[in-house]
Design a protein around this motif. Structure first.
Motif, PDB file in Angstrom:
ATOM      1  N   PHE A 225     -27.705 -58.603 -16.379  1.00  0.00           N
ATOM      2  CA  PHE A 225     -26.281 -58.404 -16.649  1.00  0.00           C
ATOM      3  C   PHE A 225     -25.947 -56.958 -17.004  1.00  0.00           C
ATOM      4  CE2 PHE A 225     -26.751 -62.973 -17.224  1.00  0.00           C
ATOM      5  CZ  PHE A 225     -25.613 -63.459 -16.593  1.00  0.00           C
ATOM      6  N   VAL A 226     -26.968 -56.093 -17.087  1.00  0.00           N
ATOM      7  CA  VAL A 226     -26.722 -54.682 -17.363  1.00  0.00           C
ATOM      8  C   VAL A 226     -26.003 -54.045 -16.178  1.00  0.00           C
ATOM      9  CG1 VAL A 226     -27.804 -52.430 -17.738  1.00  0.00           C
ATOM     10  CG2 VAL A 226     -28.696 -54.458 -18.918  1.00  0.00           C
ATOM     11  N   LYS A 227     -24.926 -53.308 -16.453  1.00  0.00           N
ATOM     12  CA  LYS A 227     -24.182 -52.639 -15.390  1.00  0.00           C
ATOM     13  C   LYS A 227     -24.678 -51.199 -15.249  1.00  0.00           C
ATOM     14  CE  LYS A 227     -19.933 -55.316 -16.054  1.00  0.00           C
ATOM     15  NZ  LYS A 227     -18.488 -55.248 -16.382  1.00  0.00           N
ATOM     16  N   GLU A 228     -24.866 -50.766 -14.017  1.00  0.00           N
ATOM     17  CA  GLU A 228     -25.352 -49.415 -13.788  1.00  0.00           C
ATOM     18  C   GLU A 228     -24.171 -48.437 -13.821  1.00  0.00           C
ATOM     19  OE1 GLU A 228     -29.176 -47.945 -11.778  1.00  0.00           O
ATOM     20  OE2 GLU A 228     -27.777 -48.513 -10.209  1.00  0.00           O
ATOM     21  N   VAL A 229     -23.785 -48.056 -15.044  1.00  0.00           N
ATOM     22  CA  VAL A 229     -22.716 -47.094 -15.241  1.00  0.00           C
ATOM     23  C   VAL A 229     -23.279 -45.693 -15.020  1.00  0.00           C
ATOM     24  CG1 VAL A 229     -21.051 -46.174 -16.899  1.00  0.00           C
ATOM     25  CG2 VAL A 229     -21.607 -48.624 -16.891  1.00  0.00           C
ATOM     26  N   ALA A 230     -22.527 -44.842 -14.344  1.00  0.00           N
ATOM     27  CA  ALA A 230     -23.005 -43.489 -14.054  1.00  0.00           C
ATOM     28  C   ALA A 230     -23.387 -42.766 -15.340  1.00  0.00           C
ATOM     29  CB  ALA A 230     -21.925 -42.707 -13.322  1.00  0.00           C
ATOM     30  N   LEU A 231     -24.555 -42.140 -15.328  1.00  0.00           N
ATOM     31  CA  LEU A 231     -25.018 -41.389 -16.483  1.00  0.00           C
ATOM     32  C   LEU A 231     -24.233 -40.092 -16.611  1.00  0.00           C
ATOM     33  CD1 LEU A 231     -28.876 -41.823 -16.079  1.00  0.00           C
ATOM     34  CD2 LEU A 231     -27.396 -42.989 -17.719  1.00  0.00           C
ATOM     35  N   ARG A 232     -23.814 -39.765 -17.829  1.00  0.00           N
ATOM     36  CA  ARG A 232     -23.093 -38.521 -18.053  1.00  0.00           C
ATOM     37  C   ARG A 232     -23.995 -37.338 -17.770  1.00  0.00           C
ATOM     38  NH1 ARG A 232     -21.378 -41.229 -22.868  1.00  0.00           N
ATOM     39  NH2 ARG A 232     -22.844 -39.985 -24.072  1.00  0.00           N
TER      40      ARG A 232
ATOM     41  N   THR B 180     -32.265 -39.439  -9.529  1.00  0.00           N
ATOM     42  CA  THR B 180     -31.377 -40.329  -8.768  1.00  0.00           C
ATOM     43  C   THR B 180     -30.164 -40.801  -9.559  1.00  0.00           C
ATOM     44  OG1 THR B 180     -32.529 -42.361  -9.417  1.00  0.00           O
ATOM     45  CG2 THR B 180     -33.386 -41.174  -7.492  1.00  0.00           C
ATOM     46  N   GLY B 181     -30.260 -40.798 -10.887  1.00  0.00           N
ATOM     47  CA  GLY B 181     -29.173 -41.348 -11.692  1.00  0.00           C
ATOM     48  C   GLY B 181     -29.198 -42.865 -11.759  1.00  0.00           C
TER      49      GLY B 181
ATOM     50  N   GLY C  19     -19.768 -31.380 -13.328  1.00  0.00           N
ATOM     51  CA  GLY C  19     -19.669 -31.519 -14.775  1.00  0.00           C
ATOM     52  C   GLY C  19     -20.015 -32.921 -15.207  1.00  0.00           C
ATOM     53  N   THR C  20     -19.494 -33.301 -16.311  1.00  0.00           N
ATOM     54  CA  THR C  20     -19.821 -34.587 -16.898  1.00  0.00           C
ATOM     55  C   THR C  20     -19.069 -35.717 -16.213  1.00  0.00           C
ATOM     56  OG1 THR C  20     -20.207 -33.550 -19.023  1.00  0.00           O
ATOM     57  CG2 THR C  20     -19.785 -35.903 -19.036  1.00  0.00           C
ATOM     58  N   GLU C  21     -19.831 -36.776 -15.873  1.00  0.00           N
ATOM     59  CA  GLU C  21     -19.203 -37.940 -15.264  1.00  0.00           C
ATOM     60  C   GLU C  21     -18.792 -38.892 -16.362  1.00  0.00           C
ATOM     61  OE1 GLU C  21     -21.861 -39.634 -12.468  1.00  0.00           O
ATOM     62  OE2 GLU C  21     -22.257 -37.762 -11.471  1.00  0.00           O
ATOM     63  N   SER C  22     -17.667 -39.541 -16.175  1.00  0.00           N
ATOM     64  CA  SER C  22     -17.216 -40.527 -17.139  1.00  0.00           C
ATOM     65  C   SER C  22     -17.227 -41.887 -16.489  1.00  0.00           C
ATOM     66  CB  SER C  22     -15.794 -40.202 -17.630  1.00  0.00           C
ATOM     67  OG  SER C  22     -15.776 -38.971 -18.307  1.00  0.00           O
ATOM     68  N   SER C  23     -17.395 -42.892 -17.337  1.00  0.00           N
ATOM     69  CA  SER C  23     -17.390 -44.270 -16.840  1.00  0.00           C
ATOM     70  C   SER C  23     -16.152 -44.966 -17.358  1.00  0.00           C
ATOM     71  CB  SER C  23     -18.641 -45.008 -17.317  1.00  0.00           C
ATOM     72  OG  SER C  23     -18.598 -45.166 -18.700  1.00  0.00           O
ATOM     73  N   ASP C  24     -15.857 -46.089 -16.704  1.00  0.00           N
ATOM     74  CA  ASP C  24     -14.670 -46.836 -17.113  1.00  0.00           C
ATOM     75  C   ASP C  24     -14.830 -47.433 -18.489  1.00  0.00           C
ATOM     76  OD1 ASP C  24     -13.502 -46.245 -14.731  1.00  0.00           O
ATOM     77  OD2 ASP C  24     -14.147 -48.088 -13.724  1.00  0.00           O
ATOM     78  N   SER C  25     -16.093 -47.571 -18.891  1.00  0.00           N
ATOM     79  CA  SER C  25     -16.340 -48.203 -20.185  1.00  0.00           C
ATOM     80  C   SER C  25     -16.240 -47.219 -21.336  1.00  0.00           C
ATOM     81  CB  SER C  25     -17.738 -48.838 -20.204  1.00  0.00           C
ATOM     82  OG  SER C  25     -18.715 -47.850 -19.997  1.00  0.00           O
ATOM     83  N   GLU C  26     -15.930 -45.932 -21.053  1.00  0.00           N
ATOM     84  CA  GLU C  26     -15.875 -44.936 -22.103  1.00  0.00           C
ATOM     85  C   GLU C  26     -14.522 -44.234 -22.071  1.00  0.00           C
ATOM     86  OE1 GLU C  26     -20.051 -42.947 -22.588  1.00  0.00           O
ATOM     87  OE2 GLU C  26     -19.397 -42.906 -20.531  1.00  0.00           O
ATOM     88  N   PRO C  27     -14.124 -43.674 -23.205  1.00  0.00           N
ATOM     89  CA  PRO C  27     -12.897 -42.881 -23.226  1.00  0.00           C
ATOM     90  C   PRO C  27     -13.041 -41.671 -22.322  1.00  0.00           C
ATOM     91  CG  PRO C  27     -13.586 -43.465 -25.461  1.00  0.00           C
ATOM     92  CD  PRO C  27     -14.675 -43.883 -24.533  1.00  0.00           C
ATOM     93  N   LYS C  28     -11.948 -41.235 -21.756  1.00  0.00           N
ATOM     94  CA  LYS C  28     -11.995 -40.166 -20.762  1.00  0.00           C
ATOM     95  C   LYS C  28     -12.449 -38.843 -21.353  1.00  0.00           C
ATOM     96  CE  LYS C  28      -8.470 -42.149 -17.732  1.00  0.00           C
ATOM     97  NZ  LYS C  28      -7.159 -41.977 -17.106  1.00  0.00           N
ATOM     98  N   ASP C  29     -12.254 -38.655 -22.630  1.00  0.00           N
ATOM     99  CA  ASP C  29     -12.602 -37.360 -23.193  1.00  0.00           C
ATOM    100  C   ASP C  29     -14.033 -37.298 -23.696  1.00  0.00           C
ATOM    101  OD1 ASP C  29     -11.278 -37.680 -26.569  1.00  0.00           O
ATOM    102  OD2 ASP C  29     -12.344 -39.067 -25.267  1.00  0.00           O
TER     103      ASP C  29
ATOM    104  N   GLU D 188     -30.071 -36.124 -17.534  1.00  0.00           N
ATOM    105  CA  GLU D 188     -31.230 -35.236 -17.546  1.00  0.00           C
ATOM    106  C   GLU D 188     -32.274 -35.616 -18.594  1.00  0.00           C
ATOM    107  OE1 GLU D 188     -28.715 -32.034 -18.330  1.00  0.00           O
ATOM    108  OE2 GLU D 188     -28.573 -31.341 -16.269  1.00  0.00           O
ATOM    109  N   ARG D 189     -31.909 -36.584 -19.441  1.00  0.00           N
ATOM    110  CA  ARG D 189     -32.769 -36.933 -20.565  1.00  0.00           C
ATOM    111  C   ARG D 189     -34.059 -37.616 -20.136  1.00  0.00           C
ATOM    112  NH1 ARG D 189     -29.057 -39.791 -24.263  1.00  0.00           N
ATOM    113  NH2 ARG D 189     -27.890 -37.883 -23.891  1.00  0.00           N
ATOM    114  N   GLY D 190     -34.065 -38.200 -18.941  1.00  0.00           N
ATOM    115  CA  GLY D 190     -35.260 -38.890 -18.471  1.00  0.00           C
ATOM    116  C   GLY D 190     -36.486 -38.009 -18.409  1.00  0.00           C
ATOM    117  N   LYS D 191     -36.269 -36.679 -18.254  1.00  0.00           N
ATOM    118  CA  LYS D 191     -37.393 -35.758 -18.167  1.00  0.00           C
ATOM    119  C   LYS D 191     -38.264 -35.781 -19.418  1.00  0.00           C
ATOM    120  CE  LYS D 191     -35.000 -32.455 -15.161  1.00  0.00           C
ATOM    121  NZ  LYS D 191     -34.552 -31.057 -15.016  1.00  0.00           N
ATOM    122  N   TYR D 192     -37.661 -36.174 -20.545  1.00  0.00           N
ATOM    123  CA  TYR D 192     -38.393 -36.121 -21.813  1.00  0.00           C
ATOM    124  C   TYR D 192     -38.974 -37.472 -22.212  1.00  0.00           C
ATOM    125  CZ  TYR D 192     -35.641 -31.888 -21.825  1.00  0.00           C
ATOM    126  OH  TYR D 192     -35.065 -30.707 -21.465  1.00  0.00           O
ATOM    127  N   MET D 193     -38.703 -38.510 -21.424  1.00  0.00           N
ATOM    128  CA  MET D 193     -39.171 -39.849 -21.786  1.00  0.00           C
ATOM    129  C   MET D 193     -40.691 -39.933 -21.837  1.00  0.00           C
ATOM    130  SD  MET D 193     -36.594 -42.326 -19.684  1.00  0.00           S
ATOM    131  CE  MET D 193     -34.844 -42.324 -20.003  1.00  0.00           C
TER     132      MET D 193
END
Length: 564
Positions: free
Chosen positions: A503-510, A343-344, A526-536, A148-153
């Protein structure tokens, strides 16, 4: 905002006063953060036009460069430390402290009685400034999910553009009518407004540090960054690039940074946790941010020089002639933010942005003494569009690549890399520009041309007007040649950023998608997690958002983003 829910048995809806934060409070917080960004961006822009008057009043011409250098050194060196302090002790208190220090430095600078005092007080001001931008970015990172942060860019980029355009105009006007001291005092009412609003309406969870501050790491990082900034500031101006002083600074910087890395591996609470660089997106976006700073501030330096020397613009008009670049940057940043939120998707913007930057810089490198202002404006708009794709997306992806507990150091790292990029860009592109100008002047105007640029290859309008017409013509061709070389180098370096963008990977935005973009009958998961981040990391992010909203329920993140 008070939400209600109907009970299945038809009873009176129960009020849920803590389900969502008050939109008005969020708006006020964002307004306060925008005022703080304005403070951070305006300062040097306002002070620069006052410099000649300051020297006339205080004397000490030989120390003039330190008025800017002291501020830059303190800002760059303190940036990562402010980020870490926010992670350890809570962002609100640390952020307010940085504002107070910045305002104290501003007030003291306005009261300075000699150049030595002014330099010292500017260092205090820069120390506070190091926490302003980092604090804003980290607080937004806690209040609003990456999705949702894109709204403030667009809002943030718009404030930056206003500062870049209006800063020199405001600085000149204040100096002429109120005196140079008000170039510093003007920060006080703005800062007071920001302090009052942040204190009253920003509520973030308090933190208690689990370990000690890494003092050794902070000292080594400060020495390393300071050495690099001094190399880029003094190299080719105060000292030759091959001089002993520059070589010693380079050696000190390298040794300090290598030692810093070793210390960080063993520290319990490292100033800059090295594990965040294991995330490919974080590392790539840090590199792209460095190059964006390199190219952006190089362009901001040499375009006005070209416009004044070759196209005959006044110093005031040359700032206004940058409008095509700044407006396109603002519009594209606004569009990219809205698109990312709805769009994410975001990978298209680093790629498109670096392509537009490379094309824009190449077009600018083709300018000569016959190029019209309209043509130059079109070229600048292309470059500005590229920067608009990158200005906030880099920070967005960096913050999305780390856990919430590292939000401060991630934000400060991205800010630091962009700051260092701007220092290196101005130094390296400046060295190439000066070399080409001096060579062309010697070719076209002989010995007289060499003498004209012996002190500086960057002449102001008054000095240029005093030269004989043949020498003026030679200087116009020399500046055209210098900008050609500087912008061509920029285009080549921009290719490195383009390669990194692929080479940037499009990881789902939380964070959940906005309500208006969700299919009917579905609810945010709720919050989406990516494989590149801890689950919590997502749950931690939600908890922090709840604290920011003042005991809001877990689903309260969306109303925060919708409030503005």
């Amino acid at each position: 905002m008070v939400e209600t829910k109907k009970k299945p048995d038809g009873q009176t809806p129960a009020k849920q006063t803590k389900e969502a934060p008050q939109p008005r409070s969020v708006r006020v917080v964002m307004m306060a953060l925008m005022v703080t960004i304005l403070l951070a961006m305006l300062d040097n822009m306002i002070v620069s036009p006052a410099m000649p008057t300051i020297v006339g009043d205080l004397g000490g011409m030989e120390h003039l460069s330190w008025v800017v250098t002291a501020y830059m050194l303190a800002t760059a060196a303190s940036t990562p430390i402010w980020g870490k302090l926010g992670d350890m002790y809570g962002r609100k208190g640390v952020f307010l402290t940085s504002i107070v220090i910045f305002l104290a430095g501003s007030a003291l600078s306005g009261m300075a009685q000699d150049m030595g005092q002014l330099i010292g007080f500017r260092a205090v001001q820069g120390l506070g400034a190091g926490g302003l931008m980092v604090g804003v970015m980290a607080i937004i990172g806690e209040l609003v999910s990456p999705r949702e942060r894109g709204k403030y860019m667009g809002m943030m980029t718009g404030v930056m553009a206003v500062a870049m355009i209006g800063g020199p105009l405001v600085g000149g006007t204040i100096t002429d009518h109120l005196g140079w001291r008000w170039a510093f005092y003007i920060n006080l009412p703005l800062g007071a407004v920001a302090l009052a609003m942040v204190t009253a309406v920003l509520h973030l969870p308090k933190k208690k540090a689990k370990g000690r501050i890494d003092y050794l790491g902070a000292a080594l990082l400060t020495v390393g960054i300071s050495s690099l900034v001094l190399v880029t500031t003094w190299g080719g101006t105060e000292y030759a690039w091959s001089s002993t002083v520059i070589m010693e600074l380079i050696a000190i910087g390298i040794v300090a940074l290598i030692s810093f890395v070793i210390v960080q591996k063993k520290a319990a609470e490292p100033i800059l946790p090295l594990h965040i660089f294991r995330n490919l997106n974080f590392t790539l976006m840090s590199l792209i941010g460095f190059i964006t700073g390199f190219l952006m501030f190089g362009a901001m330096l040499f375009l006005p020089l070209y416009q004044q020397a070759v196209q005959g613009a006044s110093a005031t008009n040359s700032g206004l002639l940058l409008l095509p670049m700044l407006l396109s940057m603002m519009v594209v940043s606004f569009f990219s933010g809205r698109f990312t939120t709805s769009t994410g998707k975001y990978k298209i913007f680093p790629i498109a942005g670096t392509i537009l930057m490379v094309v824009g810089l190449f077009l600018l490198s083709q300018m000569d003494t016959e190029t019209t202002r309209f043509t130059a404006g079109v070229y600048m708009a292309v470059l500005g569009a590229g920067m608009g794709c990158l200005m906030q997306i880099t920070m967005l992806v960096v913050q999305n690549s780390v856990e919430m507990k590292d939000m401060g150091v991630a934000s400060s790292s991205a800010t630091l890399f962009r700051t260092l990029g701007s220092s290196f860009g101005v130094a390296i592109m400046g060295a190439l520009f000066n070399s080409r100008v001096e060579h062309t002047m010697s070719e076209r105007a002989g010995q007289l041309g060499g003498k004209v640029t012996e002190q500086s290859a960057q002449l102001d309008a008054a000095s240029l007007a005093k030269l004989p017409l043949p020498v003026q013509d030679a200087y116009q061709h020399a500046v055209s040649a210098g900008t050609h070389s500087a912008f061509l180098l920029g285009a080549i370096i921009g290719v490195v950023a383009l390669i990194a963008a692929f080479f940037v990977k499009e990881v789902a935005l939380r964070g959940a998608a906005p309500k208006d973009s969700e299919p009917k009958g579905t609810e945010s998961k709720g919050t989406e997690s990516s494989d590149s981040e801890p689950k919590d990391s997502g749950s931690e992010s939600e908890k922090l958002a709840e604290g920011a909203a003042g005991d809001a329920a877990p689903g309260a993140r969306e109303p925060v983003a919708e409030a503005v």
